[in-house]
Scaffold this motif. Structure first.
Motif, PDB file in Angstrom:
ATOM      1  N   ILE A  26       0.838  -1.205   0.000  1.00  0.00           N
ATOM      2  CA  ILE A  26       0.000   0.000   0.000  1.00  0.00           C
ATOM      3  C   ILE A  26       0.871   1.252   0.000  1.00  0.00           C
ATOM      4  N   LEU A  27       1.953   1.240   0.776  1.00  0.00           N
ATOM      5  CA  LEU A  27       2.855   2.392   0.843  1.00  0.00           C
ATOM      6  C   LEU A  27       3.510   2.678  -0.502  1.00  0.00           C
ATOM      7  N   SER A  28       3.729   1.651  -1.299  1.00  0.00           N
ATOM      8  CA  SER A  28       4.384   1.852  -2.593  1.00  0.00           C
ATOM      9  C   SER A  28       3.536   2.694  -3.536  1.00  0.00           C
ATOM     10  N   ASN A  29       2.235   2.765  -3.306  1.00  0.00           N
ATOM     11  CA  ASN A  29       1.369   3.571  -4.164  1.00  0.00           C
ATOM     12  C   ASN A  29       1.627   5.063  -4.028  1.00  0.00           C
ATOM     13  N   PHE A  30       2.279   5.479  -2.958  1.00  0.00           N
ATOM     14  CA  PHE A  30       2.585   6.899  -2.768  1.00  0.00           C
ATOM     15  C   PHE A  30       3.870   7.314  -3.485  1.00  0.00           C
ATOM     16  N   PHE A  31       4.571   6.372  -4.085  1.00  0.00           N
ATOM     17  CA  PHE A  31       5.808   6.653  -4.804  1.00  0.00           C
ATOM     18  C   PHE A  31       5.576   6.456  -6.296  1.00  0.00           C
ATOM     19  N   ARG A  32       4.806   7.328  -6.874  1.00  0.00           N
ATOM     20  CA  ARG A  32       4.506   7.258  -8.298  1.00  0.00           C
ATOM     21  C   ARG A  32       5.323   8.293  -9.056  1.00  0.00           C
ATOM     22  N   LYS A  33       5.603   7.976 -10.312  1.00  0.00           N
ATOM     23  CA  LYS A  33       6.297   8.924 -11.182  1.00  0.00           C
ATOM     24  C   LYS A  33       5.332  10.032 -11.570  1.00  0.00           C
TER      25      LYS A  33
END
Length: 67
Positions: A56-63
């Motif tokens: 879920i946290l990885s969704n905040f690291f978008r290009k």
């Protein structure tokens, strides 16, 4: 796929989260493996939760697509 459109940090979070979730699920009592040490069996639920949180946290690291 899962890591498309994510930064390098986001991709790391996804892959570590998937592996953490998989290890937690493999050592849980739901799978029913015989001979699992009690320490791993007790740590399975926190590993599953931590894996899901990392995904879920990885969704905040978008290009940035507009930049």
């Amino acid at each position: 796929m899962i890591s498309r459109g994510k930064t390098k940090t986001g991709k790391w979070f996804v892959y570590i989260g998937i592996w953490t979730f998989a290890f937690g699920l493999a050592f849980s009592e739901w799978v029913g493996m015989e001979g699992t040490p009690p320490l791993l069996e007790a740590a399975s639920i926190p590993m599953i939760i931590m894996g899901l949180l990392l995904i879920i946290l990885s969704n905040f690291f978008r290009k940035d697509v507009h930049g």
